[in-house]
Design an enzyme around this catalytic site. Sequence first.
Site, PDB file in Angstrom:
ATOM      1  N   HIS A 196      -0.095 -69.674  26.906  1.00 46.41           N
ATOM      2  CA  HIS A 196       0.422 -68.334  26.637  1.00 46.41           C
ATOM      3  C   HIS A 196      -0.331 -67.311  27.495  1.00 46.41           C
ATOM      4  O   HIS A 196       0.189 -66.858  28.512  1.00 46.41           O
ATOM      5  CB  HIS A 196       0.299 -68.019  25.130  1.00 46.41           C
ATOM      6  CG  HIS A 196       0.815 -66.662  24.752  1.00 46.41           C
ATOM      7  ND1 HIS A 196       0.209 -65.868  23.818  1.00 46.41           N
ATOM      8  CD2 HIS A 196       1.877 -65.980  25.199  1.00 46.41           C
ATOM      9  CE1 HIS A 196       0.900 -64.733  23.698  1.00 46.41           C
ATOM     10  NE2 HIS A 196       1.920 -64.781  24.518  1.00 46.41           N
TER      11      HIS A 196
ATOM     12  N   CYS B 168      -5.639 -66.872  19.381  1.00 44.20           N
ATOM     13  CA  CYS B 168      -5.289 -65.548  19.916  1.00 44.20           C
ATOM     14  C   CYS B 168      -3.926 -65.091  19.420  1.00 44.20           C
ATOM     15  O   CYS B 168      -3.784 -64.010  18.863  1.00 44.20           O
ATOM     16  CB  CYS B 168      -5.294 -65.573  21.437  1.00 44.20           C
ATOM     17  SG  CYS B 168      -6.946 -65.755  22.111  1.00 44.20           S
ATOM     18  N   HIS B 169      -2.902 -65.940  19.637  1.00 44.20           N
ATOM     19  CA  HIS B 169      -1.553 -65.510  19.251  1.00 44.20           C
ATOM     20  C   HIS B 169      -0.806 -66.586  18.478  1.00 44.20           C
ATOM     21  O   HIS B 169       0.413 -66.569  18.405  1.00 44.20           O
ATOM     22  CB  HIS B 169      -0.752 -65.082  20.485  1.00 44.20           C
ATOM     23  CG  HIS B 169      -1.438 -63.994  21.267  1.00 44.20           C
ATOM     24  ND1 HIS B 169      -2.244 -64.274  22.349  1.00 44.20           N
ATOM     25  CD2 HIS B 169      -1.488 -62.659  21.093  1.00 44.20           C
ATOM     26  CE1 HIS B 169      -2.753 -63.137  22.808  1.00 44.20           C
ATOM     27  NE2 HIS B 169      -2.312 -62.150  22.069  1.00 44.20           N
ATOM     28  N   GLY B 170      -1.542 -67.566  17.935  1.00 48.80           N
ATOM     29  CA  GLY B 170      -0.944 -68.529  17.020  1.00 48.80           C
ATOM     30  C   GLY B 170      -0.025 -69.568  17.639  1.00 48.80           C
ATOM     31  O   GLY B 170       1.076 -69.785  17.141  1.00 48.80           O
TER      32      GLY B 170
ATOM     33  N   PRO C 100       4.039 -68.692  20.615  1.00 48.21           N
ATOM     34  CA  PRO C 100       4.554 -68.030  21.829  1.00 48.21           C
ATOM     35  C   PRO C 100       4.321 -68.776  23.143  1.00 48.21           C
ATOM     36  O   PRO C 100       4.933 -68.432  24.144  1.00 48.21           O
ATOM     37  CB  PRO C 100       3.794 -66.707  21.841  1.00 48.21           C
ATOM     38  CG  PRO C 100       2.523 -66.978  21.106  1.00 48.21           C
ATOM     39  CD  PRO C 100       2.842 -68.027  20.089  1.00 48.21           C
TER      40      PRO C 100
END
Lengths: 259, 169, 421
Positions: free
Chosen positions: B114, B133-135, B148
């Site tokens: 990502h 950080c963003h799963g 993501p």
Amino acid sequence: MKNFIRIIFLILSFIGHQFNSYAAEKVEYLKTDWSFKGPFGKFDRAALQRGYQVYNEVCSSCHSMKYLSYRNLTQTGGPEFSEAQAKAIAASFEVKDGPNADGEMFLRPGRLSDKFVMPYENEKAAQAANGGAYPPDMTVLVKARGGGVDYIYSLLQGYEDPPTGVSLDDGVYYNKFMYGNKIKMSNQLSDGLVEYSDGTNATVEQMAKDVTTFLMWTAEPHLETRHRMGFKAIVYLIILTILVYFSMKKIWSRIETEV
Amino acid sequence: MAEKKTKRRDFLFTATYAVGAVGVGAVVWPMIDQMNPDASVKALASTEVDVSSLNRGKTITVLWRGKPVFIRRRTQEEIAEAKSVKMEELKHPEKDEDRAKDPEWLVMLGVCTHLGCVPLDQKGDYNGWFCPCHGSHYDTSGRIRKGPAPTNMEIPEYKFVDANTIKIG
Amino acid sequence: MSEHEYIPKSKVGKWFNDRLPLLTLANHLTDYPTPKNLNYWWTFGGILTFCLITQIVTGLVLAMHYIAHADMAFESVEHIMRDVNYGWLIRYIHANGASMFFLAVYIHIFRSLFYGSYKSPREIIWIIGIIIYLLMMAAAFLGYVLPWGQMSFWGATVITNLFSAIPLVGEGIVTWLWGGYSVDNPTLTRFFTLHYLIPFLILGLVVLHIWALHVPGNNNPIGIDIKKPSKDTVPFHPYIVIKDGFALLMFMIVFAFFVFYTPNILGHADNYIEANPLVTPAHIVPEWYLLPFYAILRSVPDKLLGVIAMLSAIFILAALPWLDTSKIRSAVFRPLFRQFYWILVADVLILGYVGAMPAEGLYLLIARIATAYYFIHFLVILPVLGFKERTIPVPLSITEPILGGSPNLATAKNKDSLINQ
């Protein structure tokens, strides 16, 4: 225009003269023909390889080469050892690495990416082992001496018995090319000291020339590229200058006719 | 006559401009290329890792080209789980066999695809890695399953030099 | 600025130009009326702009790889020379570029001195130029310290110690400059910062220099005021641009020769030895372009007076517009001045020469005489000459010199035709 060029030329030659006079003590160095001199100069591959051998077998026990890596030995424009040869050379040295998982430093065989292994841990150790004189690092030695290659080449062959009236301390030797004539390095080269693998006769003169060539390369590893690029750049600039000159004449002719 | 003259003049100017432009290009290139990896960086492009002490179900992280590389010695369950996944379920379909030449060893760039964070080991919904950080969730083969990230974690070039040593790069 | 108001042809251009008159500026620069008899000595302004840009660009690139730390600076320079792609080329351009920059600036200054370009109404241009020159010397000195070789270290030591000549506060200033009790890591890092800053100050001053130039317009070899635009002028573009370009290319050939074939000849061998606070090199010599001032410094036996003499040698130039009392600008019409001018040139070259030599015996004597002459030239000869000398009649215009018959005018005209190709 003529005046202009004449004055520029005079100034340049004056500056050039000043630089020659920088070398205050003028000594006649021994002459030899260096293949790398001049605008088309290239290194003699075989001499570089032999020079490495002399450095490795003779000089490297005292003199470090700290800015050079084993990978450089394969680089184009250098001795151009094959990758396998350079790997073998690197592996013949023990390199300190670490810390490992246990937090300890360890020795391992050298790799291409390693810097040349130094003969001493540090400068103090080097001085202690050499009667207080630090054997200078050799990587840029040629550029660090006013006389350059000629000086190094001469120095290696300049050992003589001291003239009468000159007394030398212990561990000091007489060399007619050394600044002040007193040097703490003893004469290192003697005929047949190394055995060249290419069968070249290892005279003192030959070894001095080979190792000096090698040192020139370690100091200027991109010399061949520089010479080649310089030739192209200057030819290009001359062509463009001629084109611009004629363009300029054309453009100025527009008003010259009016005047 | 007059026409011919202009043409010649035009040619001269065009040639001057063209030759000048070549020179500018030749000068600009070194200024750009100097920012590319230099010779000493390139020389460090490969690294050798001793994996003799790595047990099954454990991961070690080593640094390669300034980035973490996960070396995981996978358990039988993990291998089975990775192999059982159907291609249709994957966002970025890749067979486990293609990712781990020797199924026991997964060697993978530990960088989330990502935005470049380092995912956590043995976390997330798929027993693999999870990027905090963003799963993004990765499975036991390091493939993206949820979140993501667009692609699976990258497999670097590597090979076993001998039974205990992996050479990455 | 321009005589006529410039109005862009396109609507967008007009819209933009009404808000930010960049197009007016560009038009002013291209149409700028320039005396058509400018000779090649006038091309060095353009050459210097090129030098400044070259130094800034190569410097930025070097700063990406250089490490400003006493333990690593020397090594990082070797790293640039060996490993960085084209690093050797960029560094050699930067190192030799400094010398080329000074070569060009000296020609530029001496051109000014010959043709009286510093005289009214161009005093501000001249003084800004002197400030630029001072900053160049500062930048060059600071830059020379960065490779952290022996000459770097000892040069820095010697030059910073000049400040200790100041009474009372001198020692304090030197310690403050060093950030320690000797030249060391704190000195290196601050020198790096300042070396990075100064070129941009120079760039700003160059803009002012050119701005101030464009108010009265260029001086010219005849040194007369000219109407502009008129028959005596040509638009800057393309006439002067192409001529400057031609001269620049010739300059670049010399530059390239140094960079590619003798890249180290202008430097000192000792700077390839890493800095060592325990050993001073046998001869400490500054870079060639500082030698005349170094000679002046050494010719005065007193420490403080030596420093004052050296600084005065530079600052005296700033007072030149008022020291030279002659109303006639160009040396072409001042035969006597012309002779003294060439003596000054020789004097400065001699100072440069003895600056490179050991300060003893005959060299020291020569240095003292040359130093004295340098000051006499500016403080005595120039003011007196303006009143006493017999000058040659000056023509009224470049194109139509109305004073026939004078042999010197014929020379002047001759030069004129040479200039115009």
